[in-house]
Write a protein that holds these residues in place. Structure first.
Motif, PDB file in Angstrom:
ATOM      1  N   VAL A  31      31.140  47.178  58.257  1.00 45.45           N
ATOM      2  CA  VAL A  31      30.708  47.911  57.059  1.00 45.45           C
ATOM      3  C   VAL A  31      30.985  47.088  55.813  1.00 45.45           C
ATOM      4  O   VAL A  31      30.134  46.950  54.921  1.00 45.45           O
ATOM      5  CB  VAL A  31      31.422  49.279  56.982  1.00 45.45           C
ATOM      6  CG1 VAL A  31      31.094  49.968  55.661  1.00 45.45           C
ATOM      7  CG2 VAL A  31      31.001  50.170  58.149  1.00 45.45           C
ATOM      8  N   THR A  32      32.181  46.518  55.740  1.00 52.61           N
ATOM      9  CA  THR A  32      32.536  45.677  54.600  1.00 52.61           C
ATOM     10  C   THR A  32      31.780  44.355  54.632  1.00 52.61           C
ATOM     11  O   THR A  32      31.343  43.845  53.598  1.00 52.61           O
ATOM     12  CB  THR A  32      34.052  45.411  54.596  1.00 52.61           C
ATOM     13  OG1 THR A  32      34.757  46.655  54.611  1.00 52.61           O
ATOM     14  CG2 THR A  32      34.456  44.614  53.359  1.00 52.61           C
ATOM     15  N   GLN A  33      31.568  43.819  55.835  1.00 51.80           N
ATOM     16  CA  GLN A  33      30.901  42.524  55.979  1.00 51.80           C
ATOM     17  C   GLN A  33      29.486  42.537  55.415  1.00 51.80           C
ATOM     18  O   GLN A  33      29.056  41.563  54.778  1.00 51.80           O
ATOM     19  CB  GLN A  33      30.878  42.118  57.454  1.00 51.80           C
ATOM     20  CG  GLN A  33      30.229  40.763  57.724  1.00 51.80           C
ATOM     21  CD  GLN A  33      30.291  40.380  59.192  1.00 51.80           C
ATOM     22  OE1 GLN A  33      31.169  40.827  59.929  1.00 51.80           O
ATOM     23  NE2 GLN A  33      29.358  39.553  59.624  1.00 51.80           N
ATOM     24  N   VAL A  34      28.755  43.616  55.638  1.00 56.01           N
ATOM     25  CA  VAL A  34      27.365  43.682  55.156  1.00 56.01           C
ATOM     26  C   VAL A  34      27.274  44.241  53.743  1.00 56.01           C
ATOM     27  O   VAL A  34      26.183  44.350  53.190  1.00 56.01           O
ATOM     28  CB  VAL A  34      26.479  44.506  56.112  1.00 56.01           C
ATOM     29  CG1 VAL A  34      26.488  43.916  57.509  1.00 56.01           C
ATOM     30  CG2 VAL A  34      26.905  45.971  56.152  1.00 56.01           C
ATOM     31  N   GLY A  35      28.410  44.624  53.160  1.00 58.58           N
ATOM     32  CA  GLY A  35      28.418  45.066  51.774  1.00 58.58           C
ATOM     33  C   GLY A  35      28.041  46.505  51.544  1.00 58.58           C
ATOM     34  O   GLY A  35      27.620  46.869  50.436  1.00 58.58           O
ATOM     35  N   LEU A  36      28.184  47.353  52.561  1.00 63.47           N
ATOM     36  CA  LEU A  36      27.920  48.780  52.347  1.00 63.47           C
ATOM     37  C   LEU A  36      28.996  49.402  51.467  1.00 63.47           C
ATOM     38  O   LEU A  36      28.731  50.335  50.710  1.00 63.47           O
ATOM     39  CB  LEU A  36      27.864  49.517  53.693  1.00 63.47           C
ATOM     40  CG  LEU A  36      26.544  49.419  54.466  1.00 63.47           C
ATOM     41  CD1 LEU A  36      26.687  50.094  55.828  1.00 63.47           C
ATOM     42  CD2 LEU A  36      25.399  50.057  53.689  1.00 63.47           C
ATOM     43  N   GLU A  86      17.456  48.541  49.845  1.00 62.78           N
ATOM     44  CA  GLU A  86      18.544  47.587  50.054  1.00 62.78           C
ATOM     45  C   GLU A  86      19.629  48.175  50.957  1.00 62.78           C
ATOM     46  O   GLU A  86      20.122  47.505  51.868  1.00 62.78           O
ATOM     47  CB  GLU A  86      19.147  47.183  48.710  1.00 62.78           C
ATOM     48  CG  GLU A  86      20.259  46.140  48.839  1.00 62.78           C
ATOM     49  CD  GLU A  86      20.830  45.726  47.497  1.00 62.78           C
ATOM     50  OE1 GLU A  86      21.871  45.035  47.482  1.00 62.78           O
ATOM     51  OE2 GLU A  86      20.255  46.097  46.455  1.00 62.78           O
ATOM     52  N   SER A  87      19.983  49.436  50.716  1.00 63.63           N
ATOM     53  CA  SER A  87      21.012  50.074  51.538  1.00 63.63           C
ATOM     54  C   SER A  87      20.558  50.220  52.979  1.00 63.63           C
ATOM     55  O   SER A  87      21.323  49.985  53.922  1.00 63.63           O
ATOM     56  CB  SER A  87      21.374  51.443  50.961  1.00 63.63           C
ATOM     57  OG  SER A  87      21.989  51.319  49.704  1.00 63.63           O
ATOM     58  N   GLU A  88      19.284  50.610  53.159  1.00 64.82           N
ATOM     59  CA  GLU A  88      18.751  50.766  54.517  1.00 64.82           C
ATOM     60  C   GLU A  88      18.711  49.426  55.243  1.00 64.82           C
ATOM     61  O   GLU A  88      19.002  49.346  56.449  1.00 64.82           O
ATOM     62  CB  GLU A  88      17.358  51.382  54.456  1.00 64.82           C
ATOM     63  CG  GLU A  88      17.349  52.849  54.037  1.00 64.82           C
ATOM     64  CD  GLU A  88      15.962  53.354  53.729  1.00 64.82           C
ATOM     65  OE1 GLU A  88      15.745  54.578  53.808  1.00 64.82           O
ATOM     66  OE2 GLU A  88      15.071  52.528  53.386  1.00 64.82           O
ATOM     67  N   SER A  89      18.376  48.371  54.521  1.00 63.00           N
ATOM     68  CA  SER A  89      18.355  47.038  55.128  1.00 63.00           C
ATOM     69  C   SER A  89      19.748  46.620  55.572  1.00 63.00           C
ATOM     70  O   SER A  89      19.929  45.989  56.620  1.00 63.00           O
ATOM     71  CB  SER A  89      17.802  46.014  54.138  1.00 63.00           C
ATOM     72  OG  SER A  89      16.447  46.292  53.829  1.00 63.00           O
ATOM     73  N   ARG A  90      20.748  46.992  54.777  1.00 55.55           N
ATOM     74  CA  ARG A  90      22.125  46.655  55.143  1.00 55.55           C
ATOM     75  C   ARG A  90      22.572  47.426  56.384  1.00 55.55           C
ATOM     76  O   ARG A  90      23.295  46.883  57.222  1.00 55.55           O
ATOM     77  CB  ARG A  90      23.056  46.943  53.968  1.00 55.55           C
ATOM     78  CG  ARG A  90      22.912  45.955  52.824  1.00 55.55           C
ATOM     79  CD  ARG A  90      23.818  46.310  51.658  1.00 55.55           C
ATOM     80  NE  ARG A  90      23.714  45.316  50.589  1.00 55.55           N
ATOM     81  CZ  ARG A  90      24.340  45.409  49.434  1.00 55.55           C
ATOM     82  NH1 ARG A  90      25.135  46.451  49.185  1.00 55.55           N
ATOM     83  NH2 ARG A  90      24.195  44.480  48.516  1.00 55.55           N
ATOM     84  N   VAL A  91      22.138  48.673  56.484  1.00 52.56           N
ATOM     85  CA  VAL A  91      22.457  49.457  57.680  1.00 52.56           C
ATOM     86  C   VAL A  91      21.830  48.812  58.913  1.00 52.56           C
ATOM     87  O   VAL A  91      22.476  48.691  59.965  1.00 52.56           O
ATOM     88  CB  VAL A  91      21.996  50.915  57.530  1.00 52.56           C
ATOM     89  CG1 VAL A  91      22.098  51.659  58.870  1.00 52.56           C
ATOM     90  CG2 VAL A  91      22.827  51.642  56.477  1.00 52.56           C
ATOM     91  N   GLU A 138      21.051  45.686  59.251  1.00 54.86           N
ATOM     92  CA  GLU A 138      21.794  44.456  59.504  1.00 54.86           C
ATOM     93  C   GLU A 138      23.093  44.760  60.245  1.00 54.86           C
ATOM     94  O   GLU A 138      23.487  44.047  61.172  1.00 54.86           O
ATOM     95  CB  GLU A 138      22.099  43.747  58.180  1.00 54.86           C
ATOM     96  CG  GLU A 138      22.875  42.441  58.352  1.00 54.86           C
ATOM     97  CD  GLU A 138      23.294  41.833  57.027  1.00 54.86           C
ATOM     98  OE1 GLU A 138      24.017  40.814  57.057  1.00 54.86           O
ATOM     99  OE2 GLU A 138      22.935  42.376  55.962  1.00 54.86           O
ATOM    100  N   LEU A 139      23.741  45.845  59.835  1.00 53.58           N
ATOM    101  CA  LEU A 139      24.986  46.242  60.491  1.00 53.58           C
ATOM    102  C   LEU A 139      24.746  46.569  61.960  1.00 53.58           C
ATOM    103  O   LEU A 139      25.524  46.157  62.825  1.00 53.58           O
ATOM    104  CB  LEU A 139      25.588  47.442  59.762  1.00 53.58           C
ATOM    105  CG  LEU A 139      26.949  47.942  60.274  1.00 53.58           C
ATOM    106  CD1 LEU A 139      27.779  48.490  59.122  1.00 53.58           C
ATOM    107  CD2 LEU A 139      26.766  49.035  61.321  1.00 53.58           C
TER     108      LEU A 139
END
Length: 218
Positions: free
Chosen positions: A91-96, A128-133, A135-136
């Motif tokens: 979670v922290t790694q992808v910047g959520l 952007e948030s969905e893309s990070r999810v 990626e996670l």
């Protein structure tokens, strides 16, 4: 796949008992798949009077895990606690989150990751948030492989594809049909196995006892 919908728990158990009795009379070992461990304990006690031998009573997760232990690739099915441990640093790694995520958020994310398998197709037009999810989830999938783990849905998909349930007599009591991967699993194993799904129609106006209390009352 035989789907039976009934109006009460009593009718559900009666339909399930009938299916198990038919399998017993035909000399076919049956597996009863129940929605929870406590439900299964009560059913084992009830079935001793009806079908003393030849019925294995397991939860859905136990059923899939046992099959995977025998027919899988040597990996283990990940549990809820392990999933949370693997997800938290990602979670922290992808910047959520800049700070450590709350246990509640990690639990919700774990439920999403669990439901995402056997894989998510790449989607267009994500925020952007969905893309990070997404990626996670991709990082989580790689982490699972590195740790020798698989999600339950991954195991279900592989087992259904390999036809390991062929010839089995399976009775599912109140399966979670809201779960997409459970529905896929039931549809996937049905061509080679005899599958009976028995569910109770919910009455939103009824005063419902907790499942375990209602089982004990029967």
């Amino acid at each position: 796949m035989g789907m039976t919908t009934v109006n009460s728990l009593h009718a559900l158990l009666e339909a399930s008992n009938d299916a198990l009795s038919r399998a017993h009379d035909a000399g076919i070992p049956a597996v009863l798949v129940v929605p929870s461990h406590s439900w299964g304990q009560q059913r084992k006690l009830q079935l001793r009077r009806l079908v003393p031998v030849g019925v294995d009573v397991v939860t859905h997760r136990q059923f899939v895990t046992q099959l995977w232990d025998v027919h899988g690739d040597g990996s283990m099915v990940v549990g809820p606690a392990e999933r949370r441990v693997l997800l938290r640093p990602l979670v922290t790694q992808v910047g959520l989150f800049d700070a450590s995520p709350s246990p509640g958020f990690v639990a919700q994310l774990g439920a999403f990751a669990e439901a995402a398998y056997p894989g998510l197709a790449p989607l267009q037009g994500l925020s952007e948030s969905e893309s990070r999810v997404m990626e996670l989830v991709s990082l989580y999938e790689a982490k699972l492989e590195h740790e020798g783990l698989v999600e339950l849905a991954q195991a279900e998909y592989a087992l259904a594809q390999d036809g390991v349930c062929r010839g089995m007599q399976l009775v599912f009591e109140s399966p979670d049909l809201h779960s997409a991967h459970t529905r896929r699993f039931l549809a996937g194993i049905e061509p080679g196995a005899s599958v009976s799904v028995i569910r109770q129609r919910l009455d939103v106006n009824a005063d419902v006892l907790p499942e375990d209390d209602e089982l004990l009352a029967l």
